[in-house]
Design an enzyme around this catalytic site. Structure first.
Site, PDB file in Angstrom:
ATOM      1  N   VAL A  51     107.050  17.635  -4.969  1.00 22.96           N
ATOM      2  CA  VAL A  51     106.364  18.749  -4.312  1.00 22.96           C
ATOM      3  C   VAL A  51     104.872  18.439  -4.373  1.00 22.96           C
ATOM      4  O   VAL A  51     104.371  17.975  -5.398  1.00 22.96           O
ATOM      5  CB  VAL A  51     106.698  20.088  -5.019  1.00 22.96           C
ATOM      6  CG1 VAL A  51     105.995  21.252  -4.328  1.00 22.96           C
ATOM      7  CG2 VAL A  51     108.207  20.314  -5.033  1.00 22.96           C
ATOM      8  N   GLN A 109     111.734   6.844 -14.170  1.00 23.87           N
ATOM      9  CA  GLN A 109     112.518   7.652 -15.124  1.00 23.87           C
ATOM     10  C   GLN A 109     113.855   8.051 -14.498  1.00 23.87           C
ATOM     11  O   GLN A 109     114.912   7.912 -15.119  1.00 23.87           O
ATOM     12  CB  GLN A 109     111.712   8.895 -15.501  1.00 23.87           C
ATOM     13  CG  GLN A 109     112.518   9.969 -16.211  1.00 23.87           C
ATOM     14  CD  GLN A 109     111.657  11.131 -16.668  1.00 23.87           C
ATOM     15  OE1 GLN A 109     110.921  11.006 -17.623  1.00 23.87           O
ATOM     16  NE2 GLN A 109     111.752  12.266 -16.003  1.00 23.87           N
ATOM     17  N   SER A 169     102.143  18.391 -14.312  1.00 22.49           N
ATOM     18  CA  SER A 169     101.531  19.211 -15.362  1.00 22.49           C
ATOM     19  C   SER A 169     100.181  18.622 -15.765  1.00 22.49           C
ATOM     20  O   SER A 169      99.277  19.334 -16.189  1.00 22.49           O
ATOM     21  CB  SER A 169     102.446  19.278 -16.583  1.00 22.49           C
ATOM     22  OG  SER A 169     103.729  19.700 -16.182  1.00 22.49           O
ATOM     23  N   HIS A 209     109.081  21.713 -10.757  1.00 24.76           N
ATOM     24  CA  HIS A 209     110.135  22.041 -11.725  1.00 24.76           C
ATOM     25  C   HIS A 209     111.019  23.168 -11.178  1.00 24.76           C
ATOM     26  O   HIS A 209     112.252  23.146 -11.330  1.00 24.76           O
ATOM     27  CB  HIS A 209     109.538  22.548 -13.048  1.00 24.76           C
ATOM     28  CG  HIS A 209     108.715  21.545 -13.787  1.00 24.76           C
ATOM     29  ND1 HIS A 209     107.358  21.659 -13.936  1.00 24.76           N
ATOM     30  CD2 HIS A 209     109.069  20.414 -14.452  1.00 24.76           C
ATOM     31  CE1 HIS A 209     106.896  20.647 -14.661  1.00 24.76           C
ATOM     32  NE2 HIS A 209     107.919  19.881 -14.982  1.00 24.76           N
TER      33      HIS A 209
HETATM   34  O1  PAF Z   1     110.108  14.349 -17.001  1.00 19.37           O
HETATM   35  C1  PAF Z   1     109.937  14.963 -18.087  1.00 19.37           C
HETATM   36  O2  PAF Z   1     109.398  16.070 -18.124  1.00 19.37           O
HETATM   37  C2  PAF Z   1     110.417  14.332 -19.388  1.00 19.37           C
HETATM   38  O3  PAF Z   1     110.246  12.961 -19.366  1.00 19.37           O
HETATM   39  C3  PAF Z   1     111.873  14.710 -19.731  1.00 19.37           C
HETATM   40  C4  PAF Z   1     112.855  14.164 -18.703  1.00 19.37           C
HETATM   41  C5  PAF Z   1     112.019  16.216 -19.828  1.00 19.37           C
HETATM   42  C6  PAF Z   1     112.242  14.104 -21.095  1.00 19.37           C
HETATM   43  O4  PAF Z   1     111.398  14.540 -22.092  1.00 19.37           O
END
Ligand code: PAF
Length: 284
Positions: free
Chosen positions: A176, A153, A186, A37
Site C-alpha cells: 500500500v 521475507q 512503520s 497491515h
Molecule cells: O514483517 C514483520 O513485521 C516481521 O518481520 C514479522 C513477520 C511480524 C516477524 O517478526
C-alpha cells in the site's frame, strides 16, 4: 476483540474455535500499524472465519546496531485499529513470554537469505523465520498473510512452509502506497520532512525500471541502470542494492521476464527503506 498475552490463553481461544470447525487466519506484525497491515487483516477475513493478529517486536531479527530500542510502538492505537477492522483476537506476548530462555535452536535459512537484505542484515532472516515458526506453532493457522513490501521475507516464509510441509495457505498482500508512491512502512515515521521527499526516490526508481522494461530493455543490467539513474539524482541517498531477481529463488537474473522482481534498498538520512515491484505490475 480480545487481547491475550500468554500462549495458554491463546490456545484456549483457538481450541474453542477449532472445535466449532472454524478456519483460522493469522496476521503477524510488529505493531505501529498502517493501512498495509490493515489490508492484510481484510485479506485474512476474506479467507478465514476467525482472524488472529499478533504484535511482537522480535529482538531476534534486529542486528546489534539496528533500531530495536527505538522501534515505534503504540499499542492502544493498534488495538483500536485492529478491532475496527474486525480482528477477533490479538496476541501481544512480551519478550520473556516468547523467549523465556536464551534461544538455543533457531531456523537457519540457506542461500536465499544471504543475498540482498540478508547480506546487509546478517542473521535477520533467521530471526524472522524463527519467530514466524513459533507463531505458526502457537496459532496453527489455516491461512497466514504477509505484505509484499518485505518481498524477500515473504519468499522465504513461502519456502519455509514448503520445506517444512506446513499445511498453511500463504497470502501476500500488495504494497500500500502514499499518493506520491512511497510504500507504507512503520519506519516512515523516522523520516524528517526533507528525507520524506527524498524517500520518493525508491518508488520512482522502480517505476523507471518498469518503464525501461516496457520500452523493450530485457537485460537485467539495463533495468538496474534505469533504477540507478533515478537514485543518481540525489547524492545524499545511499543505495544498498538494486536487485533484479527471480521472484521465487531471489537469484539474480541475466535476462528479465514479466514476473522478474526489482528490489531496492536505500538509506535516506539515518533511515533505511526497502521497496520492490514486479516488472509487469505497474506501481501507481
Ligand atoms: O514483517 C514483520 O513485521 C516481521 O518481520 C514479522 C513477520 C511480524 C516477524 O517478526
Amino acid at each position: 476483540m480480545e487481547t491475550v498475552a500468554v500462549p495458554a490463553e491463546l490456545r484456549a481461544r483457538l481450541a474453542a474455535w477449532r472445535q466449532e470447525g472454524r478456519r483460522i487466519g493469522l496476521v503477524p506484525t510488529m505493531g505501529y500499524l498502517h493501512e498495509g497491515h490493515l489490508r492484510l487483516i481484510d485479506l485474512a477475513r476474506e479467507r478465514a472465519d476467525r482472524v488472529v493478529a499478533t504484535i511482537f517486536v522480535n529482538p531476534l531479527q534486529f542486528g546489534p546496531r539496528e533500531d530495536l530500542s527505538r522501534y515505534p510502538r503504540d499499542l492502544d492505537r493498534d488495538r483500536a485499529l485492529l478491532a475496527e477492522r474486525g480482528t477477533d483476537l490479538l496476541f501481544t506476548p512480551t519478550v520473556e513470554v516468547m523467549y523465556p530462555e536464551p534461544v538455543e535452536v533457531r531456523l537457519e535459512p540457506g542461500a536465499m537469505a544471504s543475498r540482498w537484505e540478508g547480506a546487509v542484515r546478517p542473521g535477520h532472516f533467521s530471526g524472522v523465520l524463527t519467530v514466524v515458526a513459533k507463531l505458526f506453532h502457537l496459532v496453527g493457522p489455516d491461512v497466514a498473510c504477509f505484505g509484499q513490501k518485505d518481498f524477500q521475507q515473504a519468499a522465504l516464509i513461502r519456502r519455509m512452509v514448503r520445506d517444512l510441509d506446513w499445511p498453511i495457505e500463504l497470502v501476500v498482500g500488495s504494497t500500500v502506497r502514499e499518493g506520491d508512491g512511497l510504500a507504507l512502512s512503520s519506519r516512515n515515521v523516522y523520516l524528517g520532512p526533507e528525507d520524506r521527499i527524498r524517500a520518493r526516490l525508491l518508488s520512482a526508481a522502480l517505476r523507471s525500471a518498469q518503464r525501461a522494461w516496457r520500452d523493450g530493455i530485457a537485460d537485467a543490467g539495463g533495468i538496474a541502470a534505469a533504477a540507478r539513474a533515478v537514485f543518481g539524482t540525489d547524492p545524499t541517498v545511499t543505495v544498498d542494492y538494486i536487485a533484479v531477481a527471480d521472484p521465487d529463488t531471489l537469484e539474480p537474473v541475466a535476462t528479465v521476464s514479466p514476473s522478474t522482481v526489482v528490489m531496492v534498498a536505500a538509506r535516506i538520512g539515518t533511515t533505511r527503506l526497502i521497496d520492490n515491484a514486479i516488472l509487469d505490475q505497474p506501481i501507481p
